[in-house]
Design a protein around this motif. Sequence first.
Motif, PDB file in Angstrom:
ATOM      1  N   GLU A 235      21.918 -66.301   2.137  1.00 43.83           N
ATOM      2  CA  GLU A 235      21.718 -67.098   0.926  1.00 43.83           C
ATOM      3  C   GLU A 235      22.376 -66.512  -0.313  1.00 43.83           C
ATOM      4  O   GLU A 235      22.610 -67.233  -1.280  1.00 43.83           O
ATOM      5  CB  GLU A 235      20.216 -67.239   0.632  1.00 43.83           C
ATOM      6  N   THR A 236      22.666 -65.217  -0.302  1.00 47.01           N
ATOM      7  CA  THR A 236      23.058 -64.522  -1.532  1.00 47.01           C
ATOM      8  C   THR A 236      24.416 -63.846  -1.402  1.00 47.01           C
ATOM      9  O   THR A 236      24.673 -63.118  -0.441  1.00 47.01           O
ATOM     10  CB  THR A 236      22.009 -63.460  -1.910  1.00 47.01           C
ATOM     11  N   PHE A 237      25.259 -64.069  -2.388  1.00 42.97           N
ATOM     12  CA  PHE A 237      26.579 -63.450  -2.474  1.00 42.97           C
ATOM     13  C   PHE A 237      26.578 -62.478  -3.646  1.00 42.97           C
ATOM     14  O   PHE A 237      26.115 -62.811  -4.736  1.00 42.97           O
ATOM     15  CB  PHE A 237      27.654 -64.524  -2.682  1.00 42.97           C
ATOM     16  N   LEU A 238      27.085 -61.291  -3.429  1.00 42.09           N
ATOM     17  CA  LEU A 238      27.156 -60.276  -4.476  1.00 42.09           C
ATOM     18  C   LEU A 238      28.527 -60.293  -5.136  1.00 42.09           C
ATOM     19  O   LEU A 238      29.549 -60.151  -4.456  1.00 42.09           O
ATOM     20  CB  LEU A 238      26.902 -58.889  -3.885  1.00 42.09           C
ATOM     21  N   ILE A 239      28.561 -60.512  -6.445  1.00 35.66           N
ATOM     22  CA  ILE A 239      29.793 -60.290  -7.209  1.00 35.66           C
ATOM     23  C   ILE A 239      29.711 -58.856  -7.734  1.00 35.66           C
ATOM     24  O   ILE A 239      28.920 -58.547  -8.625  1.00 35.66           O
ATOM     25  CB  ILE A 239      29.952 -61.296  -8.358  1.00 35.66           C
ATOM     26  N   LEU A 240      30.530 -58.005  -7.153  1.00 32.63           N
ATOM     27  CA  LEU A 240      30.401 -56.573  -7.409  1.00 32.63           C
ATOM     28  C   LEU A 240      31.245 -56.097  -8.578  1.00 32.63           C
ATOM     29  O   LEU A 240      30.790 -55.329  -9.420  1.00 32.63           O
ATOM     30  CB  LEU A 240      30.767 -55.804  -6.135  1.00 32.63           C
ATOM     31  N   PHE A 241      32.500 -56.557  -8.622  1.00 30.07           N
ATOM     32  CA  PHE A 241      33.399 -56.118  -9.698  1.00 30.07           C
ATOM     33  C   PHE A 241      34.146 -57.315 -10.263  1.00 30.07           C
ATOM     34  O   PHE A 241      34.591 -58.193  -9.522  1.00 30.07           O
ATOM     35  CB  PHE A 241      34.414 -55.095  -9.182  1.00 30.07           C
ATOM     36  N   GLU A 242      34.282 -57.312 -11.572  1.00 28.93           N
ATOM     37  CA  GLU A 242      34.995 -58.385 -12.258  1.00 28.93           C
ATOM     38  C   GLU A 242      35.681 -57.780 -13.475  1.00 28.93           C
ATOM     39  O   GLU A 242      35.029 -57.118 -14.293  1.00 28.93           O
ATOM     40  CB  GLU A 242      33.995 -59.469 -12.690  1.00 28.93           C
ATOM     41  N   LYS A 243      36.979 -57.985 -13.574  1.00 30.17           N
ATOM     42  CA  LYS A 243      37.723 -57.440 -14.711  1.00 30.17           C
ATOM     43  C   LYS A 243      38.676 -58.500 -15.242  1.00 30.17           C
ATOM     44  O   LYS A 243      39.212 -59.307 -14.477  1.00 30.17           O
ATOM     45  CB  LYS A 243      38.503 -56.188 -14.303  1.00 30.17           C
ATOM     46  N   ALA A 244      38.869 -58.475 -16.558  1.00 33.15           N
ATOM     47  CA  ALA A 244      39.753 -59.459 -17.187  1.00 33.15           C
ATOM     48  C   ALA A 244      40.426 -58.843 -18.410  1.00 33.15           C
ATOM     49  O   ALA A 244      39.914 -57.887 -19.004  1.00 33.15           O
ATOM     50  CB  ALA A 244      38.973 -60.711 -17.583  1.00 33.15           C
ATOM     51  N   ASP A 245      41.556 -59.411 -18.762  1.00 33.07           N
ATOM     52  CA  ASP A 245      42.302 -58.999 -19.948  1.00 33.07           C
ATOM     53  C   ASP A 245      41.721 -59.747 -21.150  1.00 33.07           C
ATOM     54  O   ASP A 245      41.838 -60.970 -21.254  1.00 33.07           O
ATOM     55  CB  ASP A 245      43.778 -59.358 -19.756  1.00 33.07           C
ATOM     56  N   ARG A 246      41.084 -59.005 -22.041  1.00 34.00           N
ATOM     57  CA  ARG A 246      40.423 -59.647 -23.188  1.00 34.00           C
ATOM     58  C   ARG A 246      41.416 -60.217 -24.194  1.00 34.00           C
ATOM     59  O   ARG A 246      41.008 -60.887 -25.143  1.00 34.00           O
ATOM     60  CB  ARG A 246      39.487 -58.647 -23.871  1.00 34.00           C
TER      61      ARG A 246
END
Length: 302
Positions: A235-246
């Motif tokens: 039922e659950t998906f982990l979003i572990l890392f997220e990076k973006a250019d501000r």
Amino acid sequence: MLQFQPLDLKDQSLFLSFSQKWDCQLMNYSFAVLFLYRNLFHVQYAILDHFLLIKATYNNDDYYMFPMGVGNLPDVLDKIAIETLSANKQVRFYQFCNDIAPLLLQWAEEFCQKTGKHFKIISVREDFEYIYSAEKLARLEGHLLKPKRNQINHFTQHNNWSCMPITKDNIEKVKHFDALWDADKITSESTSLSIENIATEEALNYFFELNMQGILLQVEDKIVAFSIGFPLNKETFLILFEKADRNYKGAYTMVNKLFATEISKKYTYINRAEDAGVEGLRKAKLSYQPEYLIELNELEIF
């Protein structure tokens, strides 16, 4: 004596044989997370009486996760505690949720009564994990999420963008973006950001071996964001890392929504991990209106 050994990639199938029965929403009961942080926190494991034991060491203190398995749990906990105390160390069980707390509390009361020791349970707010409705993160509807929709509108109106899954054909570009992102935010080795940067690099290096999934966001042919994770249970998906250019306003919000849209096709919930006590990160996670937070605790015997 408990025989602990370092966690290795070859141990993945063994670990899964225990964790799949556990069916937990917590990120640290997944092999991938423990593997990615194995060197940062000296993660080790042992098998005792049909239970899988996980131990992490930080600042010379040992921390045990709740044993996974079926059998005589109090006896296993006794053995962990007795061996740890005999080494003149405090017994610390960490990363367990409120559902497990009564089991540990009952055991701790009986153990301390037998041994003359004392215990305390501490609620660790910085470790609370944020659980969201995958569908709501994908839709971003309602008055409270209007600022998020505004950010996405700005991004889509001002950029010629595209989105695609992370594959073997483009992962080197993602690694390059990640390295540039890290270099732009040089920090002390002791900070949570530096720890996350090291773990993210590991995640990209072992992306396919750990069966991770992710997307990248481009403007023209330049990567401006990526998001990666994996399923924790059915039922659950982990979003572990997220990076973006501000420098690209709305890139974080955009990649968040796009990945949530894909995840919502198969999963009900998204775990977006903890906030590590970072005020700005806590504010950001709360602004997405989580369904609930999983409260995590630590038990100490001294």
